[in-house]
Design a protein around this motif. Sequence first.
Motif, PDB file in Angstrom:
ATOM      1  N   ILE A  86       0.839  -1.204   0.000  1.00  0.00           N
ATOM      2  CA  ILE A  86       0.000   0.000   0.000  1.00  0.00           C
ATOM      3  C   ILE A  86       0.871   1.252   0.000  1.00  0.00           C
ATOM      4  CG2 ILE A  86      -1.664   1.327   1.364  1.00  0.00           C
ATOM      5  CD1 ILE A  86      -2.911  -1.337   2.202  1.00  0.00           C
ATOM      6  N   ALA A  87       1.970   1.223   0.754  1.00  0.00           N
ATOM      7  CA  ALA A  87       2.882   2.373   0.762  1.00  0.00           C
ATOM      8  C   ALA A  87       3.416   2.648  -0.644  1.00  0.00           C
ATOM      9  CB  ALA A  87       4.033   2.120   1.737  1.00  0.00           C
ATOM     10  N   GLN A  88       3.706   1.590  -1.403  1.00  0.00           N
ATOM     11  CA  GLN A  88       4.183   1.764  -2.781  1.00  0.00           C
ATOM     12  C   GLN A  88       3.085   2.377  -3.654  1.00  0.00           C
ATOM     13  OE1 GLN A  88       7.491   0.980  -4.060  1.00  0.00           O
ATOM     14  NE2 GLN A  88       6.568   2.393  -5.547  1.00  0.00           N
ATOM     15  N   MET A  89       1.842   1.966  -3.455  1.00  0.00           N
ATOM     16  CA  MET A  89       0.716   2.552  -4.187  1.00  0.00           C
ATOM     17  C   MET A  89       0.588   4.037  -3.875  1.00  0.00           C
ATOM     18  SD  MET A  89      -2.126  -0.480  -3.737  1.00  0.00           S
ATOM     19  CE  MET A  89      -3.463   0.641  -4.137  1.00  0.00           C
ATOM     20  N   PHE A  90       0.731   4.384  -2.598  1.00  0.00           N
ATOM     21  CA  PHE A  90       0.671   5.794  -2.201  1.00  0.00           C
ATOM     22  C   PHE A  90       1.764   6.593  -2.913  1.00  0.00           C
ATOM     23  CE2 PHE A  90      -1.274   4.926   2.288  1.00  0.00           C
ATOM     24  CZ  PHE A  90      -2.474   4.581   1.693  1.00  0.00           C
ATOM     25  N   LEU A  91       2.962   6.023  -2.918  1.00  0.00           N
ATOM     26  CA  LEU A  91       4.107   6.697  -3.532  1.00  0.00           C
ATOM     27  C   LEU A  91       3.863   6.909  -5.036  1.00  0.00           C
ATOM     28  CD1 LEU A  91       7.045   7.597  -2.653  1.00  0.00           C
ATOM     29  CD2 LEU A  91       7.814   5.419  -3.582  1.00  0.00           C
ATOM     30  N   ASP A  92       3.352   5.880  -5.697  1.00  0.00           N
ATOM     31  CA  ASP A  92       3.125   5.955  -7.141  1.00  0.00           C
ATOM     32  C   ASP A  92       2.022   6.941  -7.518  1.00  0.00           C
ATOM     33  OD1 ASP A  92       5.068   4.010  -7.424  1.00  0.00           O
ATOM     34  OD2 ASP A  92       3.654   2.341  -7.614  1.00  0.00           O
ATOM     35  N   SER A  93       1.049   7.122  -6.637  1.00  0.00           N
ATOM     36  CA  SER A  93      -0.101   7.972  -6.959  1.00  0.00           C
ATOM     37  C   SER A  93       0.253   9.458  -6.994  1.00  0.00           C
ATOM     38  CB  SER A  93      -1.223   7.747  -5.942  1.00  0.00           C
ATOM     39  OG  SER A  93      -0.920   8.380  -4.703  1.00  0.00           O
ATOM     40  N   GLY A  94       1.243   9.861  -6.202  1.00  0.00           N
ATOM     41  CA  GLY A  94       1.595  11.274  -6.113  1.00  0.00           C
ATOM     42  C   GLY A  94       0.612  12.092  -5.307  1.00  0.00           C
ATOM     43  N   GLU A  95      -0.333  11.434  -4.633  1.00  0.00           N
ATOM     44  CA  GLU A  95      -1.372  12.137  -3.871  1.00  0.00           C
ATOM     45  C   GLU A  95      -1.140  12.076  -2.374  1.00  0.00           C
ATOM     46  OE1 GLU A  95      -5.073  10.353  -4.905  1.00  0.00           O
ATOM     47  OE2 GLU A  95      -4.975  10.956  -7.009  1.00  0.00           O
ATOM     48  N   PHE A  96      -0.003  11.554  -1.964  1.00  0.00           N
ATOM     49  CA  PHE A  96       0.240  11.341  -0.543  1.00  0.00           C
ATOM     50  C   PHE A  96       1.561  11.977  -0.109  1.00  0.00           C
ATOM     51  CE2 PHE A  96      -2.754   8.109  -1.659  1.00  0.00           C
ATOM     52  CZ  PHE A  96      -3.499   7.841  -0.517  1.00  0.00           C
ATOM     53  N   VAL A  97       1.587  12.412   1.135  1.00  0.00           N
ATOM     54  CA  VAL A  97       2.823  12.882   1.768  1.00  0.00           C
ATOM     55  C   VAL A  97       2.959  12.178   3.116  1.00  0.00           C
ATOM     56  CG1 VAL A  97       2.927  15.134   0.639  1.00  0.00           C
ATOM     57  CG2 VAL A  97       1.583  14.885   2.732  1.00  0.00           C
ATOM     58  N   TRP A  98       4.184  12.134   3.614  1.00  0.00           N
ATOM     59  CA  TRP A  98       4.383  11.620   4.969  1.00  0.00           C
ATOM     60  C   TRP A  98       3.858  12.632   5.978  1.00  0.00           C
ATOM     61  CZ3 TRP A  98      10.161  10.286   3.828  1.00  0.00           C
ATOM     62  CH2 TRP A  98      10.239   9.011   3.251  1.00  0.00           C
ATOM     63  N   ASN A  99       3.297  12.129   7.057  1.00  0.00           N
ATOM     64  CA  ASN A  99       2.824  12.977   8.149  1.00  0.00           C
ATOM     65  C   ASN A  99       4.000  13.274   9.077  1.00  0.00           C
ATOM     66  OD1 ASN A  99       1.488  14.249  10.213  1.00  0.00           O
ATOM     67  ND2 ASN A  99       0.131  12.545  10.703  1.00  0.00           N
ATOM     68  N   SER A 100       4.422  14.525   9.129  1.00  0.00           N
ATOM     69  CA  SER A 100       5.600  14.888   9.933  1.00  0.00           C
ATOM     70  C   SER A 100       5.304  14.949  11.427  1.00  0.00           C
ATOM     71  CB  SER A 100       6.139  16.252   9.478  1.00  0.00           C
ATOM     72  OG  SER A 100       5.260  17.288   9.893  1.00  0.00           O
ATOM     73  N   GLY A 101       4.033  15.074  11.794  1.00  0.00           N
ATOM     74  CA  GLY A 101       3.702  15.237  13.207  1.00  0.00           C
ATOM     75  C   GLY A 101       3.979  16.640  13.726  1.00  0.00           C
ATOM     76  N   ILE A 102       4.158  17.604  12.811  1.00  0.00           N
ATOM     77  CA  ILE A 102       4.343  19.011  13.172  1.00  0.00           C
ATOM     78  C   ILE A 102       3.068  19.744  12.788  1.00  0.00           C
ATOM     79  CG2 ILE A 102       5.712  21.105  12.775  1.00  0.00           C
ATOM     80  CD1 ILE A 102       8.050  19.203  11.985  1.00  0.00           C
ATOM     81  N   PHE A 103       2.455  20.429  13.756  1.00  0.00           N
ATOM     82  CA  PHE A 103       1.147  21.037  13.557  1.00  0.00           C
ATOM     83  C   PHE A 103       1.196  22.541  13.804  1.00  0.00           C
ATOM     84  CE2 PHE A 103       0.583  16.763  15.444  1.00  0.00           C
ATOM     85  CZ  PHE A 103       0.018  16.119  14.347  1.00  0.00           C
ATOM     86  N   ILE A 104       0.289  23.252  13.115  1.00  0.00           N
ATOM     87  CA  ILE A 104       0.160  24.697  13.288  1.00  0.00           C
ATOM     88  C   ILE A 104      -1.326  25.034  13.319  1.00  0.00           C
ATOM     89  CG2 ILE A 104       0.744  26.986  12.392  1.00  0.00           C
ATOM     90  CD1 ILE A 104       2.625  23.980  11.049  1.00  0.00           C
ATOM     91  N   TRP A 105      -1.732  25.847  14.285  1.00  0.00           N
ATOM     92  CA  TRP A 105      -3.137  26.267  14.403  1.00  0.00           C
ATOM     93  C   TRP A 105      -3.238  27.432  15.369  1.00  0.00           C
ATOM     94  CZ3 TRP A 105      -3.237  20.548  15.381  1.00  0.00           C
ATOM     95  CH2 TRP A 105      -2.620  20.216  16.590  1.00  0.00           C
ATOM     96  N   SER A 106      -4.342  28.141  15.325  1.00  0.00           N
ATOM     97  CA  SER A 106      -4.605  29.149  16.340  1.00  0.00           C
ATOM     98  C   SER A 106      -5.115  28.429  17.586  1.00  0.00           C
ATOM     99  CB  SER A 106      -5.645  30.161  15.860  1.00  0.00           C
ATOM    100  OG  SER A 106      -6.919  29.558  15.766  1.00  0.00           O
ATOM    101  N   VAL A 107      -4.941  29.065  18.736  1.00  0.00           N
ATOM    102  CA  VAL A 107      -5.410  28.430  19.974  1.00  0.00           C
ATOM    103  C   VAL A 107      -6.926  28.289  19.957  1.00  0.00           C
ATOM    104  CG1 VAL A 107      -5.614  30.566  21.357  1.00  0.00           C
ATOM    105  CG2 VAL A 107      -5.085  28.392  22.483  1.00  0.00           C
ATOM    106  N   LYS A 108      -7.616  29.242  19.320  1.00  0.00           N
ATOM    107  CA  LYS A 108      -9.079  29.149  19.232  1.00  0.00           C
ATOM    108  C   LYS A 108      -9.485  27.948  18.378  1.00  0.00           C
ATOM    109  CE  LYS A 108      -9.857  34.123  19.800  1.00  0.00           C
ATOM    110  NZ  LYS A 108     -10.242  35.382  19.104  1.00  0.00           N
ATOM    111  N   ALA A 109      -8.757  27.709  17.281  1.00  0.00           N
ATOM    112  CA  ALA A 109      -9.103  26.598  16.394  1.00  0.00           C
ATOM    113  C   ALA A 109      -8.895  25.250  17.072  1.00  0.00           C
ATOM    114  CB  ALA A 109      -8.287  26.676  15.110  1.00  0.00           C
TER     115      ALA A 109
END
Length: 358
Positions: free
Chosen positions: A183-206
């Motif tokens: 499945i990881a190879q399918m994701f790679l081939d599709s070009g529609e996926f990125v790795w999740n870095s686990g780095i997030f940005i948001w407002s405190v209200k959001a």
Amino acid sequence: MNANTYVVIMAGGIGSRFWPFSRINHPKQFHDVLGIGESLLQSTVKRFEGICPPEHIYVVTNREYEALVKEHLPNLGEDQLLLEPIGRNTAPCIAFASYKILAKNPNANIVVSPADHVILREEPFKKCINQALEATASQEILVTLGIKPTRPDTGYGYIQFLGSQKDDLKKVKTFTEKPSLEIAQMFLDSGEFVWNSGIFIWSVKAIVHAFELHLSELADTFEEGKAVLNTDREEAFIERAYSHSRNISIDYGIMEKADNVFVIEGDFGWSDLGTWNSLYSVTEKTSEGNVVDGNILLYDVNNCIIKTPKDQLVVVQGLTDYIIAEHDNVLMICRREDEQKVKDFVSDAKSQKGNQYI
């Protein structure tokens, strides 16, 4: 630098897949893993210089690591160190920091980052962070940084996005955690996926609104204690709050459920250093493809990663694609292709040999 920007660094994990270096009493974020003269935690804090005022950096960690954090970050103020009584995964950790910041500044814009990642190219990284901060300051959205995958890695989470590759801010369609190789190879081939870095940005209200929608019991708990955060009654409240909080990640609790999640794709030499192979991928190699750190003699050795104490001579002959790691009272020798078994090694060492080895 915006006075409303805050950075929350999560530094409470154990990193068991990086055993035997990462141990319960000294996890990998407190190690100089790359041999550059500073720990991963120190590098992470330094990375955010110029992003926010120094007093707006918060470190969330387990109480057991209080002394280690203070040793590595002697300039960190007492109010900037958030101590968890027990580990409850990333959702309670982020709730703790978010509600504490909300009580100080309801207009805050927050970056959340693990303490144990590597960023090799900091200027492109800061550009992505500033892009995201600009977006979250004007919209109630949750943003994560995505990394263009270079291989079908089964140890990372994947994010599927909507829209064009050229869009800076892409709407998130799905999250997939640690897929099979096929499945990881399918994701790679599709070009529609990125790795999740686990780095997030948001407002405190959001993010507080997201807690209210998707983790309401956690939101209720921290809402009740809002008046005592940043006071001398905070510690007692956090003790009670964590005893009532379930163990749940921010990805599972909020990001996979929310409909206002976006991703910004970055190329800045990222690695989560979650495994030995991730360290191998970002470290300079010899002409034989070896990563070597220690007092070592090699004979007919190729594509190995070897990290051993410098006060002992290690001789290796005739190995290809192996991990050889020694730290404290543990020596591990493992095929690189089997690195996901390290967690099993840790579990077996604990049950069969005792806690002194983990």
